[in-house]
Design an enzyme around this catalytic site. Structure first.
Site: not given
Ligand code: ADP
Ligand code: TRP
Length: 345
Positions: A119, A208, A211
């Site tokens: 990030k 991955k 959001k």
């Molecule tokens: P993002 O990367 O979309 O902002 P967050 O960091 O808020 O997501 O993650 C919230 C939860 O969802 C965490 O436990 C994270 O490991 C899980 N998570 C986020 N993206 C994925 C993904 N692509 N596959 C599986 N789990 C995910």
């Protein structure tokens, strides 16, 4: 905290997507339902984490409520006293313990975190100190309640390892202060998974699903119009091998779709792979996944529209009282250990 605690939280800074749902929400909600009575389940909204990166603050209250609604639509029961649904900032002990543990954390440990490196490389000068030390806040979220099981996606594994490290370090310096969460492999076993889940972006399966992706094309949000989600799957990036196989290295796009279908059906990847192995028309395979996704989102969204905000506010009130009581007990133990409060006589 007489029962073992399972805990997770999802940042409230946008809609949640299917990676969040399958990676973090479903494992804890399924466990809460199937093993009711055995565990205390803490499902919280880490609102203090929301502005580790820039957000529109006028939207935060709305996002917090949205997250809670999504938890409930995913099946989180609100009428069970072993289940707590709370907002992190309503339990001030989280911030207070963070300051204390900050002082026992090395700069080097935080700079090595992959997520921070990723990030911060994008943000350059605009990077805040909060993003740097947020794994400490996350550790406190877990340690205040003595949580042993913490379902998170693969990208959070390093933060969980840090939580174990800092807890172990504090325990050896000041007698036994904290319950150390189980090691990650044991957690996966508990939640019935071989490893942390990582759903990939449909348009760019090398990344991955997130959001904060630059484009929404490869991300399926739980609130996406089901027709739009159908189209996103139909235009998912695949490869030119023209053979359905589960091989995340050589065929990341198709493997991601197999993974998604397996999750939608609640079946093992192997079963889904065997059912479609070698199929040469990717369009036909995509349509199968897209149709099931459309059905899933339709059902999910009809549950979402029936969620009662009053029930959520009721659960916040009850849970935040209990959470404050439990978190304050841990905080006091730490304050005594580090000399901020007199020792118990
Ligand atoms: P993002 O990367 O979309 O902002 P967050 O960091 O808020 O997501 O993650 C919230 C939860 O969802 C965490 O436990 C994270 O490991 C899980 N998570 C986020 N993206 C994925 C993904 N692509 N596959 C599986 N789990 C995910
Ligand atoms: N850091 C997690 C994320 O970005 C969210 C989170 C905050 C969390 N505190 C937590 C997850 C404690 C599990 C346990 O996704």
């Amino acid at each position: 905290m007489s029962k073992p605690v399972i805990l997770t939280g999802l940042r409230a800074n946008n809609d949640l997507h299917i990676g969040n749902y399958f990676g973090a929400m479903l494992p804890i909600i399924d466990t809460a339902k199937q093993r009711a009575g055995e565990y205390q389940v803490n499902m919280f909204i880490p609102d203090l984490h929301s502005f580790t990166t820039e957000i529109d603050h006028s939207q935060l209250q709305g996002h917090v409520m949205n997250n809670a609604r999504l938890y409930v639509a995913s099946g989180l029961p609100l009428d069970n006293h072993d289940i707590l649904l709370y907002r992190q900032s309503y339990v001030p002990a989280h911030s207070e313990l963070t300051w204390i543990l900050d002082c026992f954390t090395a700069m080097g440990e935080m700079s090595r975190m992959t997520q921070f490196k990723d990030k911060s490389s994008k943000l350059g000068d605009r990077i805040g100190v909060g993003l740097f030390n947020y794994p400490v806040l996350m550790a406190c979220d877990i340690l205040l309640y003595g949580a042993q099981y913490v379902p998170v996606g693969d990208d959070q594994t390093q933060h969980l390892e840090f939580t174990r490290d800092i807890a172990g370090r504090m325990n050896s310096k000041f007698d036994d202060l904290f319950t150390v969460p189980h090691e990650v492999a044991k957690q996966h076993e508990f939640f019935g998974k071989g490893q942390g889940l990582r759903i990939m972006d449909l348009a760019d399966p090398g990344k991955k699903m997130s959001k904060s992706a630059d484009s929404d094309k490869g991300v399926i949000f739980l609130t996406d119009n089901p027709e739009v989600a159908h189209k996103k799957i139909m235009s998912a990036t695949t490869d030119d091998l023209a053979s359905v196989n589960y091989n995340p290295i050589e065929q990341p796009g198709i493997s991601n779709l197999i993974q998604i279908l397996a999750l939608l059906r609640g079946h093992p990847i192997d079963d889904v792979e065997q059912a479609y192995k070698g199929m040469d028309k990717y369009g036909d395979f995509k349509r199968i996944v897209a149709d099931e996704m459309k059905q899933f989102l339709g059902d999910f969204q009809s549950k979402l529209s029936g969620v009662s905000d009053d029930a959520i506010h009721g659960a916040f009130k009850r849970s935040e009282e209990v959470a404050n009581e439990q978190a304050n007990q841990t905080l006091l133990r730490v304050q005594r250990a580090v000399g901020l409060r007199p020792k118990e006589s």
